[in-house]
Write a protein that holds these residues in place. Structure first.
Motif, PDB file in Angstrom:
ATOM      1  N   LYS A  84       6.232  36.066  35.452  1.00  0.00           N
ATOM      2  CA  LYS A  84       7.522  36.709  35.250  1.00  0.00           C
ATOM      3  C   LYS A  84       8.231  36.015  34.090  1.00  0.00           C
ATOM      4  O   LYS A  84       8.016  34.817  33.867  1.00  0.00           O
ATOM      5  CB  LYS A  84       8.400  36.611  36.503  1.00  0.00           C
ATOM      6  CG  LYS A  84       7.932  37.459  37.684  1.00  0.00           C
ATOM      7  CD  LYS A  84       8.881  37.292  38.867  1.00  0.00           C
ATOM      8  CE  LYS A  84       8.448  38.155  40.040  1.00  0.00           C
ATOM      9  NZ  LYS A  84       8.619  39.595  39.770  1.00  0.00           N
ATOM     10  N   PRO A  85       9.087  36.737  33.347  1.00  0.00           N
ATOM     11  CA  PRO A  85       9.877  36.052  32.315  1.00  0.00           C
ATOM     12  C   PRO A  85      10.659  34.891  32.923  1.00  0.00           C
ATOM     13  O   PRO A  85      11.267  35.024  33.981  1.00  0.00           O
ATOM     14  CB  PRO A  85      10.813  37.159  31.813  1.00  0.00           C
ATOM     15  CG  PRO A  85      10.072  38.427  32.101  1.00  0.00           C
ATOM     16  CD  PRO A  85       9.342  38.187  33.396  1.00  0.00           C
ATOM     17  N   ILE A  86      10.622  33.753  32.251  1.00  0.00           N
ATOM     18  CA  ILE A  86      11.222  32.527  32.775  1.00  0.00           C
ATOM     19  C   ILE A  86      12.604  32.346  32.159  1.00  0.00           C
ATOM     20  O   ILE A  86      12.746  32.100  30.963  1.00  0.00           O
ATOM     21  CB  ILE A  86      10.325  31.314  32.463  1.00  0.00           C
ATOM     22  CG1 ILE A  86       8.956  31.499  33.124  1.00  0.00           C
ATOM     23  CG2 ILE A  86      10.983  30.026  32.923  1.00  0.00           C
ATOM     24  CD1 ILE A  86       7.916  30.495  32.646  1.00  0.00           C
ATOM     25  N   ARG A  87      13.616  32.430  32.988  1.00  0.00           N
ATOM     26  CA  ARG A  87      14.990  32.330  32.507  1.00  0.00           C
ATOM     27  C   ARG A  87      15.424  30.865  32.468  1.00  0.00           C
ATOM     28  O   ARG A  87      15.256  30.130  33.444  1.00  0.00           O
ATOM     29  CB  ARG A  87      15.918  33.133  33.411  1.00  0.00           C
ATOM     30  CG  ARG A  87      17.309  33.341  32.856  1.00  0.00           C
ATOM     31  CD  ARG A  87      18.131  34.203  33.785  1.00  0.00           C
ATOM     32  NE  ARG A  87      17.508  35.496  34.022  1.00  0.00           N
ATOM     33  CZ  ARG A  87      17.847  36.316  35.013  1.00  0.00           C
ATOM     34  NH1 ARG A  87      18.785  35.976  35.863  1.00  0.00           N
ATOM     35  NH2 ARG A  87      17.240  37.471  35.140  1.00  0.00           N
TER      36      ARG A  87
ATOM     37  N   TRP B 240      18.826  28.427  31.189  1.00  0.00           N
ATOM     38  CA  TRP B 240      20.202  28.447  30.695  1.00  0.00           C
ATOM     39  C   TRP B 240      20.783  27.035  30.698  1.00  0.00           C
ATOM     40  O   TRP B 240      20.234  26.107  31.292  1.00  0.00           O
ATOM     41  CB  TRP B 240      21.080  29.387  31.514  1.00  0.00           C
ATOM     42  CG  TRP B 240      21.384  28.906  32.903  1.00  0.00           C
ATOM     43  CD1 TRP B 240      22.448  28.144  33.308  1.00  0.00           C
ATOM     44  CD2 TRP B 240      20.596  29.128  34.087  1.00  0.00           C
ATOM     45  NE1 TRP B 240      22.377  27.892  34.659  1.00  0.00           N
ATOM     46  CE2 TRP B 240      21.253  28.481  35.155  1.00  0.00           C
ATOM     47  CE3 TRP B 240      19.398  29.808  34.343  1.00  0.00           C
ATOM     48  CZ2 TRP B 240      20.747  28.498  36.448  1.00  0.00           C
ATOM     49  CZ3 TRP B 240      18.906  29.837  35.632  1.00  0.00           C
ATOM     50  CH2 TRP B 240      19.583  29.187  36.674  1.00  0.00           C
TER      51      TRP B 240
ATOM     52  N   GLU C 131      21.654  31.267  27.226  1.00  0.00           N
ATOM     53  CA  GLU C 131      20.604  31.699  28.145  1.00  0.00           C
ATOM     54  C   GLU C 131      19.491  32.360  27.356  1.00  0.00           C
ATOM     55  O   GLU C 131      19.751  33.188  26.481  1.00  0.00           O
ATOM     56  CB  GLU C 131      21.157  32.665  29.189  1.00  0.00           C
ATOM     57  CG  GLU C 131      20.102  33.139  30.191  1.00  0.00           C
ATOM     58  CD  GLU C 131      20.667  34.057  31.257  1.00  0.00           C
ATOM     59  OE1 GLU C 131      20.022  35.070  31.562  1.00  0.00           O
ATOM     60  OE2 GLU C 131      21.765  33.743  31.780  1.00  0.00           O
TER      61      GLU C 131
ATOM     62  N   SER D 206      15.147  33.805  27.703  1.00  0.00           N
ATOM     63  CA  SER D 206      14.084  34.220  28.610  1.00  0.00           C
ATOM     64  C   SER D 206      12.747  33.989  27.928  1.00  0.00           C
ATOM     65  O   SER D 206      12.441  34.618  26.916  1.00  0.00           O
ATOM     66  CB  SER D 206      14.252  35.694  28.976  1.00  0.00           C
ATOM     67  OG  SER D 206      13.358  36.063  29.988  1.00  0.00           O
TER      68      SER D 206
ATOM     69  N   GLY E  72      19.842  33.015  39.057  1.00  0.00           N
ATOM     70  CA  GLY E  72      19.200  33.295  37.780  1.00  0.00           C
ATOM     71  C   GLY E  72      17.889  32.571  37.599  1.00  0.00           C
ATOM     72  O   GLY E  72      17.061  32.985  36.768  1.00  0.00           O
ATOM     73  N   TYR E  73      17.673  31.482  38.352  1.00  0.00           N
ATOM     74  CA  TYR E  73      16.398  30.778  38.267  1.00  0.00           C
ATOM     75  C   TYR E  73      15.305  31.737  38.740  1.00  0.00           C
ATOM     76  O   TYR E  73      15.379  32.282  39.844  1.00  0.00           O
ATOM     77  CB  TYR E  73      16.438  29.535  39.159  1.00  0.00           C
ATOM     78  CG  TYR E  73      15.319  28.545  38.926  1.00  0.00           C
ATOM     79  CD1 TYR E  73      15.356  27.673  37.843  1.00  0.00           C
ATOM     80  CD2 TYR E  73      14.241  28.457  39.801  1.00  0.00           C
ATOM     81  CE1 TYR E  73      14.351  26.738  37.646  1.00  0.00           C
ATOM     82  CE2 TYR E  73      13.233  27.528  39.616  1.00  0.00           C
ATOM     83  CZ  TYR E  73      13.286  26.670  38.533  1.00  0.00           C
ATOM     84  OH  TYR E  73      12.272  25.742  38.340  1.00  0.00           O
ATOM     85  N   THR E  74      14.303  31.946  37.937  1.00  0.00           N
ATOM     86  CA  THR E  74      13.298  32.953  38.257  1.00  0.00           C
ATOM     87  C   THR E  74      12.529  32.570  39.521  1.00  0.00           C
ATOM     88  O   THR E  74      11.991  31.464  39.619  1.00  0.00           O
ATOM     89  CB  THR E  74      12.322  33.135  37.088  1.00  0.00           C
ATOM     90  OG1 THR E  74      13.059  33.307  35.877  1.00  0.00           O
ATOM     91  CG2 THR E  74      11.442  34.357  37.318  1.00  0.00           C
TER      92      THR E  74
ATOM     93  N   GLN F 107      17.070  40.280  38.788  1.00  0.00           N
ATOM     94  CA  GLN F 107      15.612  40.209  38.805  1.00  0.00           C
ATOM     95  C   GLN F 107      15.022  41.338  39.667  1.00  0.00           C
ATOM     96  O   GLN F 107      13.915  41.230  40.176  1.00  0.00           O
ATOM     97  CB  GLN F 107      15.188  38.837  39.369  1.00  0.00           C
ATOM     98  CG  GLN F 107      13.780  38.414  38.995  1.00  0.00           C
ATOM     99  CD  GLN F 107      13.381  37.114  39.673  1.00  0.00           C
ATOM    100  OE1 GLN F 107      14.039  36.096  39.479  1.00  0.00           O
ATOM    101  NE2 GLN F 107      12.314  37.153  40.442  1.00  0.00           N
TER     102      GLN F 107
END
Length: 516
Positions: free
Chosen positions: A46-49, A51, A80, A82, A287-289, A325
């Motif tokens: 998954k895209p890793i967010r 920030w 932030e 991604s 927001g943490y993936t 998400q």
């Protein structure tokens, strides 16, 4: 000498002016939430967010393995980015650069990340679970990583907490969530990838404490609840309460009469006030993936079970919306059996709370671990956290990782009156319906139009159907199963997963209309 001093002063002013003219970029200080630390696990595939904060307007470049992305801090200094999705693996380094500053995290793994949330049964530590001594000495899993969020109750949104990711060892696991650890261990052993577990549970917490204040306000169903807390905030003086306590304590220490006075609890910063845990515990991690959430809570809301029908799904939806998400997986533990067994059918707020939990399965990507066979009558905290976690892990393995395991308990689907009997049909039976302990199905009650339930006999007709009857009810209209605080019930599927408690009627419950 005067000339020399004058030259020095002029040069100093020039240097100062030059420094002031330089952009702040060169001295940007980088800060992140503690959810980012050495030894963290980032979600695979998954895209890793990522920030953090630096000087407003500054660029921040985040690098992980061969991937690098740059973002610009807004007027509040928050940036932030991604990063592209990555497969399981590591260890890697993750670095954040802004101006001439660089912040680097080491020993970073890519794997599966789950949040372990709820109240005391999720917070219950490995130290207090069954076979704690054996569990601790074998907790040697360097690729399982643990982090706990401290208990902070506040109306002010927090962006950080005091915490640190750690590898799972006999030294780090004892105070971690037992359900969370046993769940993560099963995933790790099955999938053979790193596992990251975020424990933010708080004993006794109410569901409304996990929801943002404005979300509760906009919904319109919680005005009385919010008003009660607002009135308490206006009138409660904790300093005065502490002063009175110290006075009573001093008197007790002199007289030694009666019980020692208990210190007052400031509920305004506790785990029941609406939005407190959202702000103080959840917000710094949003927001943490992640892959999803496992949840064990409901005891504190049992007295308002009808309200929970709306509150619990509202909480889940609000989390998902803010996380950005999509409908990430959300699996919960239904309330265990607790308190005294009763001989005759009766109303039960715990049964109504279980019903509210089951109704929440209407949301997508949800699942429920039924554990009415794992509780303890005299202890609201059953020690058998291993089997609880295994039932949660079955849900995740089947739904998220396409592992061929049975994960669903038999669930009520429909009923049909056939003379003096009612035939009840179930879905998600996962094979044949079965019983444990004794062959005859136990736990059913039946009623006619008078709404008076009596114990019923039952028999399994086929893999999806049970027939229920009683000689006392000639014209039955409704059936209930395991409808009690501590039900005596024994139906399961062939995988050993107990049937979900249910009722076919919609008659008024004991918690209907209770809102605060």
């Amino acid at each position: 000498m005067i000339r020399t001093l004058f030259k020095f002063t002029v040069m100093s002013l020039a240097v100062t002016a030059f420094s002031a003219a330089m952009p702040s970029l060169a001295h940007a200080e980088i800060r992140t939430s503690s959810i980012f630390s050495d030894s963290m696990v980032l979600q695979r595939d998954k895209p890793i967010r990522v920030w953090g904060w630096t000087d407003a307007g500054s660029e921040a470049t985040v690098t992980l393995a061969e991937n690098s992305v740059t973002g610009t801090a807004n007027e509040d200094g928050r940036f932030e980015v991604s990063l592209p999705a990555m497969p399981a693996g590591g260890p890697h380094e993750l670095s954040i650069s802004s101006g001439d500053q660089t912040k680097t995290f080491t020993d970073v793994l890519i794997g599966e990340v789950w949040i372990c949330s709820g109240q005391s049964n999720m917070a219950w530590p490995v130290n207090s679970a069954n076979d704690a001594d054996l569990e601790k000495m074998t907790a040697k899993y360097p690729n399982i990583r643990l982090i706990s969020v401290p208990q902070v109750g506040t109306q002010e949104p927090q962006d950080d907490f005091n915490g640190q990711w750690q590898a799972c060892t006999p030294e780090t696991v004892p105070n971690f969530s037992a359900v969370g650890y046993f769940f993560g261990r099963q995933l790790h052993q099955t999938l053979d990838v790193p596992i990251g577990l975020i424990d933010n549970a708080w004993g006794g917490s109410a569901a409304e404490a996990w929801v943002r204040r404005d979300v509760l306000e906009q919904d319109g169903k919680y005005d009385e609840l919010l008003q009660r807390w607002d009135e308490r905030a206006k009138t409660y003086d904790h300093e005065a309460a502490m002063a009175d306590y110290r006075e009573r304590l001093a008197k007790w220490q002199t007289d030694k009469k009666g019980n020692r006075p208990a210190a007052p609890r400031n509920d305004l910063v506790g785990q029941h006030r609406p939005a407190n845990l959202y702000n103080g515990v959840l917000k710094p991690t949003i927001g943490y993936t992640v892959r999803g959430v496992i949840w064990y809570q409901g005891e504190s809301n049992a007295g308002r079970a009808y309200q929970y029908r709306d509150l619990f799904p509202l909480m889940i939806q609000s989390w998902r919306e803010e996380w950005g998400q999509g409908d990430f997986s959300f699996y919960w533990v239904q309330l265990a059996d607790f308190m005294n067994e009763v001989d005759e059918p009766a109303d039960s707020d715990w049964a109504e709370l279980r019903e509210a939990q089951t109704m929440t399965l209407a949301l997508p990507n949800t699942g429920q671990a039924v554990i009415v066979d794992l509780g303890e009558a005299a202890d609201i905290h059953p020690r058998n956290k291993q089997d609880v976690a295994l039932r949660l892990s079955r849900l995740a393995l089947a739904k998220d990782y396409a592992v061929d395991v049975q994960s669903q308990s038999p669930t009520y689907q429909s009923m049909e009156v056939d003379g003096d009997r009612i035939r009840v049909t179930f879905d998600d039976a996962g094979g044949d319906l079965d019983t444990f302990d004794v062959k005859q199905p136990v736990g059913f009650t039946i009623a006619g139009d008078d709404q008076k339930f009596v114990p019923a006999e039952a028999q399994i007709v086929d893999e999806h159907t049970i027939e229920v009857w009683s000689k006392q009810v000639k014209q039955p209209v409704a059936v209930r199963y395991a409808w009690a605080d501590n039900p005596i019930a024994n139906v399961q599927n062939t995988a050993g997963l107990p049937m979900t408690p249910f009722r076919t009627d919609q008659w008024k419950g004991v918690t209907e209309g209770v809102v605060k």
